[in-house]
Design a protein around this motif. Structure first.
Motif, PDB file in Angstrom:
ATOM      1  N   HIS A 151       0.823  -1.214   0.000  1.00  0.00           N
ATOM      2  CA  HIS A 151       0.000   0.000   0.000  1.00  0.00           C
ATOM      3  C   HIS A 151       0.861   1.269   0.000  1.00  0.00           C
ATOM      4  O   HIS A 151       0.398   2.334  -0.427  1.00  0.00           O
ATOM      5  CB  HIS A 151      -0.923   0.010   1.214  1.00  0.00           C
ATOM      6  N   TYR A 189       3.136   1.973  -1.892  1.00  0.00           N
ATOM      7  CA  TYR A 189       3.504   2.313  -3.269  1.00  0.00           C
ATOM      8  C   TYR A 189       2.287   2.678  -4.110  1.00  0.00           C
ATOM      9  O   TYR A 189       2.442   3.008  -5.292  1.00  0.00           O
ATOM     10  CB  TYR A 189       4.248   1.131  -3.912  1.00  0.00           C
ATOM     11  N   GLU A 190       1.104   2.608  -3.520  1.00  0.00           N
ATOM     12  CA  GLU A 190      -0.098   2.971  -4.261  1.00  0.00           C
ATOM     13  C   GLU A 190      -0.187   4.482  -4.418  1.00  0.00           C
ATOM     14  O   GLU A 190       0.301   5.231  -3.571  1.00  0.00           O
ATOM     15  CB  GLU A 190      -1.350   2.447  -3.541  1.00  0.00           C
ATOM     16  N   TYR A 191      -0.799   4.912  -5.483  1.00  0.00           N
ATOM     17  CA  TYR A 191      -1.019   6.340  -5.700  1.00  0.00           C
ATOM     18  C   TYR A 191      -2.425   6.536  -6.253  1.00  0.00           C
ATOM     19  O   TYR A 191      -3.044   5.592  -6.773  1.00  0.00           O
ATOM     20  CB  TYR A 191       0.028   6.928  -6.662  1.00  0.00           C
ATOM     21  N   MET A 195      -4.296   4.739  -9.385  1.00  0.00           N
ATOM     22  CA  MET A 195      -3.567   3.552  -9.836  1.00  0.00           C
ATOM     23  C   MET A 195      -4.514   2.454 -10.319  1.00  0.00           C
ATOM     24  O   MET A 195      -4.253   1.789 -11.319  1.00  0.00           O
ATOM     25  CB  MET A 195      -2.668   3.008  -8.715  1.00  0.00           C
ATOM     26  N   HIS A 196      -5.620   2.257  -9.605  1.00  0.00           N
ATOM     27  CA  HIS A 196      -6.511   1.132  -9.898  1.00  0.00           C
ATOM     28  C   HIS A 196      -7.805   1.576 -10.598  1.00  0.00           C
ATOM     29  O   HIS A 196      -8.775   0.814 -10.658  1.00  0.00           O
ATOM     30  CB  HIS A 196      -6.858   0.390  -8.611  1.00  0.00           C
ATOM     31  N   LYS A 233      -3.950  -5.450 -10.930  1.00  0.00           N
ATOM     32  CA  LYS A 233      -3.564  -4.766  -9.684  1.00  0.00           C
ATOM     33  C   LYS A 233      -2.134  -5.126  -9.293  1.00  0.00           C
ATOM     34  O   LYS A 233      -1.344  -4.258  -8.916  1.00  0.00           O
ATOM     35  CB  LYS A 233      -4.532  -5.142  -8.563  1.00  0.00           C
ATOM     36  N   SER A 280       0.410  -3.512 -11.596  1.00  0.00           N
ATOM     37  CA  SER A 280       0.508  -2.069 -11.332  1.00  0.00           C
ATOM     38  C   SER A 280       1.354  -1.808 -10.091  1.00  0.00           C
ATOM     39  O   SER A 280       2.199  -0.899 -10.073  1.00  0.00           O
ATOM     40  CB  SER A 280      -0.889  -1.471 -11.130  1.00  0.00           C
ATOM     41  N   ILE A 281       1.136  -2.612  -9.048  1.00  0.00           N
ATOM     42  CA  ILE A 281       1.877  -2.452  -7.795  1.00  0.00           C
ATOM     43  C   ILE A 281       3.365  -2.743  -8.003  1.00  0.00           C
ATOM     44  O   ILE A 281       4.239  -1.969  -7.596  1.00  0.00           O
ATOM     45  CB  ILE A 281       1.307  -3.393  -6.708  1.00  0.00           C
ATOM     46  N   HIS A 291      -6.861  -6.632  -1.814  1.00  0.00           N
ATOM     47  CA  HIS A 291      -7.368  -5.268  -1.793  1.00  0.00           C
ATOM     48  C   HIS A 291      -8.435  -5.007  -0.744  1.00  0.00           C
ATOM     49  O   HIS A 291      -9.162  -4.047  -0.835  1.00  0.00           O
ATOM     50  CB  HIS A 291      -7.909  -4.898  -3.168  1.00  0.00           C
TER      51      HIS A 291
END
Length: 628
Positions: free
Chosen positions: A53, A55-57, A60-61, A110, A113-114, A462
């Protein structure tokens, strides 16, 4: 930046290799957890790791759900020549596995992307992979797929694998387990009882087959079984279940086991495709954020086309065809037509000209928000069966807006809610409330929407993180409202997840807050003053019991996917500060909000559960029997 990274993902693999993980942690390699359950478990074991989490922005999803649905529903039809290349015996096998493929692509997008964000930020020299086993048709990304993602996206890094000391052990024994022996024994007893029942009843006029879902249709079977009509009721099971056998016999229903209709043989010749041509046709199709994901997804697709369809799906189709050919039912009833086997039974039945009916088994999305293409619709739509028996206009409106034929939707109400219209438990409710709420005058129930059962599958990540955030917020509210007792009720009975949630509440030394899943929900709602949750059938059950409901955004989507407030059935809170403010007003008997909300529920509940009268079972039974 970290020079050395290791991705940790599979909770089952970690639990069997704890010593290996400890040695890795001591060496100073940066551990990154790709799933919430793994991060939480490592923390409990005293091992530091970094949650994905971090690294999420924002954004992103955003396109994951709509893209995953497109991939999952389109890959098997994407060709320049023959259209659907998964047809077997007139049945689209690609259509049968759509839902699991959507889950797979959702998780793949997902995860990719991560990992892309992690690699871009950390720029590691070396990445270690703690690899598990390929899970075949697991609905989510497995550790072998994670390795392919890393090798595709981190081509400038050195990539090494750390072999686990203890993988999952596969039992090569040909001996049956005690559970399997019991199942076989009861299956033979059942065959004998079916013979006796057929001799007693004689030749019936009409045969009604109900596939699985016994807990949701038990009352319906009892209703039809006790009617004067000459019906042969059959509960069709994928594998015989001794556990529910006595209840089925009480419902005057025969049990049939599909295992008895399987015909094992060499099947490779039955289904074959030009695998290289399909791969060529799919080049560029799985493009996401500028990356062609075919090199990652191809192993799954190749496995499906060369192994899963010819060796499993074909066998399943043939077993259902064999059963239907022998029994010749007049109607087949399922609780959904989206899950793999229910869709297969429905598709094969329709191909043979047998009438098919779906009895809605769970809450759909609703309201204006339900029409967004970034929210899941594949659990209910598209409709495959001839008729869909819906809870209420709430569901029918949503299905029509998605494009379903309105003539295929019959609004009956929910049989599963009928029991909530019967009051009384043979005990004093005030005494029960005093016992449960530990002397507090007010009781609030928080319904969690965690997907605990899937958290064990690698990278289905998630949900738990956001659920724990919500649990912390409820704990803070409980701390500030000492005159009210709070119960947090998880959706699942999964012990590991319940323990993790309980440890979160333990950080708040509240005597007025517990995490509990053991109490009967019907009894609990009878003594509850207010209910809080996102999207759950339990919220509708609360409304039927006259309990005011506060809705919050769903932890998966961070939006209100239920939209109950649009139907005058709940008060939506945009934040947990709003939750506390609304809750205080609802529980204050001196203010009129509680009375107002209860009146709105009473006036509008029929949009969710048709007619609001507890007679849905009778209507469904009448519809099924009259349609014959």
């Amino acid at each position: 930046m970290a020079k050395e990274l290791i991705f940790i993902d599979d909770i089952r693999l970690l639990q069997r290799n704890l010593k290996v993980v400890h040695r890795i942690a001591i060496k100073g390699v940066k551990l990154i957890s790709l799933s919430d359950i793994t991060f939480e478990w490592l923390k409990e074991e005293g091992i530091d790791s970094t949650s994905f989490h971090e690294y999420e922005y924002k954004g992103m999803h955003d396109r994951v759900m709509s893209t995953a649905q497109g991939f999952g529903m389109g890959w098997y039809k994407h060709t320049t020549a023959k259209g659907d290349f998964t047809i077997y015996n007139g049945i689209s096998t690609g259509l049968l596995i759509e839902r699991s493929m959507i889950y797979y692509f959702m998780d793949l997008l997902k995860t990719a992307s991560i990992i892309k964000a992690i690699i871009e930020k950390e720029k590691p020299d070396t990445i270690y992979l703690f690899t598990g086993i390929n899970e075949g048709m697991s609905p989510c990304v497995d550790t072998a797929t994670i390795e392919r993602i890393v090798r595709l996206l981190a081509q400038e890094s050195t990539i090494e694998s750390i072999e686990p000391k203890d993988r999952a052990k596969r039992d090569g024994s040909f001996l049956l387990s005690p559970k399997e022996i019991t199942r076989e024994l009861f299956s033979y007893i059942n065959s004998f009882l079916n013979f006796i029942m057929a001799a007693i009843k004689g030749k019936p006029k009409k045969k009604i087959v109900f596939y699985e879902g016994f807990n949701h249709i038990k009352d319906l079977l009892n209703k039809i079984g006790s009617s004067k009509g000459d019906f042969d009721l059959i509960h069709l099971q994928r594998r015989f279940s001794p556990k529910i056998f006595p209840d089925i016999i009480k419902a005057q229903t025969r049990v049939e086991d599909l295992q008895r209709y399987r015909r094992y043989r060499a099947r490779k010749k039955d289904f074959s495709v030009d695998i290289e041509q399909i791969r060529e046709n799919l080049k560029g199709y799985f493009n996401f954020s500028g990356v062609d994901l075919l090199p990652i997804a191809w192993e799954r697709i190749r496995y499906i086309l060369e192994d899963y369809i010819p060796n499993i799906v074909v066998d399943d189709i043939l077993s259902v065809e064999n059963y239907l050919r022998q029994e010749r039912p007049d109607i087949v009833v399922v609780e959904n037509d989206s899950a793999y086997f229910e869709r297969l039974v429905t598709a094969v039945s329709r191909k043979k000209g047998i009438r098919t009916v779906v009895i809605q088994h769970g809450m759909t999305i609703g309201g204006r928000g339900g029409l967004r293409d970034d929210l899941p619709s594949f659990d209910f739509y598209p409709l495959i069966a001839d008729k869909f028996l819906a809870y209420g206009e709430y569901t029918k409106e949503w299905l029509k807006a998605k494009g379903a034929d309105p003539d295929s939707i019959v609004v009956t109400g929910a049989s599963r809610y009928d029991c909530y219209y019967k009051k009384g438990f043979g005990e004093d409710l005030n005494s029960l409330k005093n016992q449960v709420a530990r002397g507090k005058e007010k009781l609030a129930l928080f319904i969690l929407s965690e997907l605990a059962s899937r958290q064990y599958i690698p990278t289905f990540h998630h949900n738990l993180f956001h659920v724990k955030q919500q649990v912390r917020e409820i704990a803070k509210i409980a701390e500030s409202m000492q005159d009210c007792f709070f119960i947090i009720r998880p959706h699942s009975k999964d012990r590991l997840v319940i323990d993790l949630i309980s440890k979160e509440t333990d950080k708040f030394p509240n005597s007025n807050l517990i995490v509990d899943r053991s109490m009967d929900l019907k009894a609990l709602l009878e003594i509850t003053d207010a209910c809080i949750g996102a999207h759950s059938s339990a919220l509708v059950e609360a409304m039927i019991c006259g309990v005011p409901v506060i809705t919050i955004s769903h932890p998966d989507t961070e939006v209100d996917i239920a939209s109950f407030n649009e139907y005058g059935l709940s008060i939506h809170a945009n934040s947990f500060d709003d939750v506390r403010s609304i809750l205080e007003k609802l529980l204050d008997k001196r203010k009129g909000l509680r009375v107002e909300v209860k009146e709105k529920i009473k006036h509008n509940i029929s949009s969710i559960n048709y007619n609001d009268d507890g007679n849905a079972t009778n209507r469904i039974a009448d519809y099924i029997t009259n349609s014959l």
